[in-house]
Design an enzyme around this catalytic site. Sequence first.
Site, PDB file in Angstrom:
ATOM      1  N   ALA A 123      38.539 -15.807  35.125  1.00  7.11           N
ATOM      2  CA  ALA A 123      39.807 -15.764  35.842  1.00  7.11           C
ATOM      3  C   ALA A 123      39.573 -15.505  37.328  1.00  7.11           C
ATOM      4  O   ALA A 123      40.199 -16.125  38.201  1.00  7.11           O
ATOM      5  CB  ALA A 123      40.713 -14.688  35.245  1.00  7.11           C
ATOM      6  N   LYS A 180      17.878   9.117  45.895  1.00  7.73           N
ATOM      7  CA  LYS A 180      17.257   8.448  47.049  1.00  7.73           C
ATOM      8  C   LYS A 180      16.932   7.026  46.590  1.00  7.73           C
ATOM      9  O   LYS A 180      16.000   6.797  45.838  1.00  7.73           O
ATOM     10  CB  LYS A 180      15.991   9.163  47.501  1.00  7.73           C
ATOM     11  N   CYS A 234       9.240 -27.060  25.832  1.00  9.60           N
ATOM     12  CA  CYS A 234       9.140 -26.584  27.208  1.00  9.60           C
ATOM     13  C   CYS A 234      10.458 -25.970  27.654  1.00  9.60           C
ATOM     14  O   CYS A 234      11.523 -26.591  27.469  1.00  9.60           O
ATOM     15  CB  CYS A 234       8.763 -27.752  28.129  1.00  9.60           C
ATOM     16  N   CYS A 279       2.965 -28.306  28.155  1.00  6.91           N
ATOM     17  CA  CYS A 279       4.160 -29.150  28.106  1.00  6.91           C
ATOM     18  C   CYS A 279       3.702 -30.605  28.134  1.00  6.91           C
ATOM     19  O   CYS A 279       2.860 -30.984  28.951  1.00  6.91           O
ATOM     20  CB  CYS A 279       5.064 -28.856  29.300  1.00  6.91           C
TER      21      CYS A 279
END
EC number: 6.5.1.2
Length: 710
Positions: free
Chosen positions: A62, A159, A446, A462
């Site tokens: 939204a 910190k 892959c 791959c």
Amino acid sequence: MSTDAREAPDNPFIEDPPTDFDDVDDLTEEAARRQAEQLREALRYHDRRYYVETDPRIPDRAYDALFARLSALESAFDLQTEDSPTRQVGGEPLDAFDTVEHVAPMRSIDSSGDVEDVYDFDRRVHDRLGLSQTEGDSAGQASLDAYADGAVEYFCEPKFDGLSVEVVYEDGRYERAATRGNGETGDDVTANVRTIRSIPLRLSGDFPDYLAVRGEVYIPRDAFQAYNRERVERGDDPFANPRNAAAGTLRQLDPSVTAERPLDCFFFDVLDASRRFSTQRERQETLPEWGLKVNDRSTLVDDIEAAVDYRDDLVEDRDDLDYEVDGAVIKVNDLEQCERLGSTSRAPRWAYAYKLPARTEETTVRDIVVQVGRTGRLTPVALLDPVDVAGVTVSRASLHNPDQIADLGVAVGDRVKIQRAGDVIPYVDEVVEDNSEGHFAFPDHCPVCESAVEFDGPLAFCTGGLACPAQLKRAIEHYVSRGGLDIDGLGEQKLDQLIEAGLVESIPDLYDLRVADLARLDGWGETSAENLARELEAKTEPSLDDFLAALGVPEVGPTTATSLARAFGSLDAVMDADEDELQAVDDVGPTVAHEIREFFGSERNREVIADLREHGVEPRSVEVETGDALSGLTFVFTGALDGYTREEAQALVERHGANATGSVSGNTDYLVAGESPGGSKLTDAESEEVPVLDQEAFEALLADHDIEVE
């Protein structure tokens, strides 16, 4: 601006806002202007609920719809304003950062990880305020009694391990921002800080006419890990830690890059304001009323012992925080007391940082991603909570291959021990706390191109080749990088543009780029397009070693490429060499020889090289070793030489049979020292009784062997 939905009863975009809108073209300019004002008001309200109060009223989809509608209205009717939420998406690139003076000094604070130093700080505070102790405590005593004349309250806060900024508002509107710099001046990062969604462009509530505040820009840990995951999956190196990522992002010259990264900000100090406060706590409680985000871990404590307890609680909880902290800041709460205590030239006397111990060796695996290299090899990488290992902050570690993952039994959420191989490459050594079931499942496709994964022993590859965007991008990035042909004008973003535009689908495509096509792309112009064209033309005859390095042959870096070039002299000779011939070259062992032979034996790689040659790219052949006049001699070079580089001098002596090494040893015959030589090499030469030659003596030695300096 309204800060509560009840204060804007007529705004339809605050409670259950509509997300379906009439076409922009159907609106009158007056109706568009009115709707844009309501949308800005609503978006500022929702930003406040999300970032400051951490209590959003509408879902992200939204919010995105309202934001998109406002952008469309501002564009169609030219309704942009300086403080519109749409101005937080970036802007024109900068040439450089200007330096600006801070409205008040941005001092550092004294710090220590030793609790005795914290108690010493407390004693100094009481002494300077004239608040004496009822019983004398010796320096370093870790327990204090009550004070006779009253006690000091402390305001404690984390910190943050980020980047400090000064942000200035005038009449409630964002005016400028600057980095801390040297404390007196800093870089003007107004355009970049504007893009941080948690920093409002207009204050809310009863804000002062003038306000300068100090905040800490950081990247939330979850966002940091998600962003690193994206970088690793597309073949980029991940950021080392959130602080470095935040600092580097804020100093980008292109604000649109800053806008893409998940920066956030906590405010914790008022540097100057047209309003007075009496305590640190009052100031901290007021900042959110103006729409400025503060940290909910800040608290008021009665004494220094409670402040120490606060820090110890941070140590226990820091793995659960969504931001990096490196200590607890302890401030005197009463601002009148702070004025009396004053400051030194570098630090206030009313504040102290009690540092957290460094995380060492053991940490938590937050994610495991699979990186696709330019050769197609898939490498699993563990993304970690930053941890100190041998003095180096580590946020990722190699898992090497699927077999190692299975052997370790490691998965996301596990606590692991990290080691550094050879004190360099981090890796997961063992799982010390199993917080998961099973282990990470290695993908069979892959993660970038969805091609099938092929296994060669323990290694995964791959099968997509240059059709895989990760391999294509990495190959081209390497080709144009400083370690390749060093082609200026083709950074990561520009290269992404060319690939997305379909202008570059292989390395040879670089030489088909046309100025007119480049000039039409966003962020390019005629000048930058022409400059790139000239760069590419200038690199059509690269040196052989540069070309070999640029091709991305596995295991072949610049040094090995140089050795190959000197040994074989031409590209064709290197491509046709067998493994035995390759192994005869310095720096080339059996593994490297096999990788080189595999690379040049690949039909696809030979096609790419042939295509490059058809585009006019022809590496220059080099003169191979010409003699043995210096055979048996070993040289080391240090300092700057006049008229030629050390690398050229090394190549010269090697062509005549000598060895050139990088360090002095008992086997070294001569150390050649140019201008500004390295002290350690001179010291080693003295201890090893190695003769030291200046440039004149070196050239005389060459002349004695009938060798001319080119």
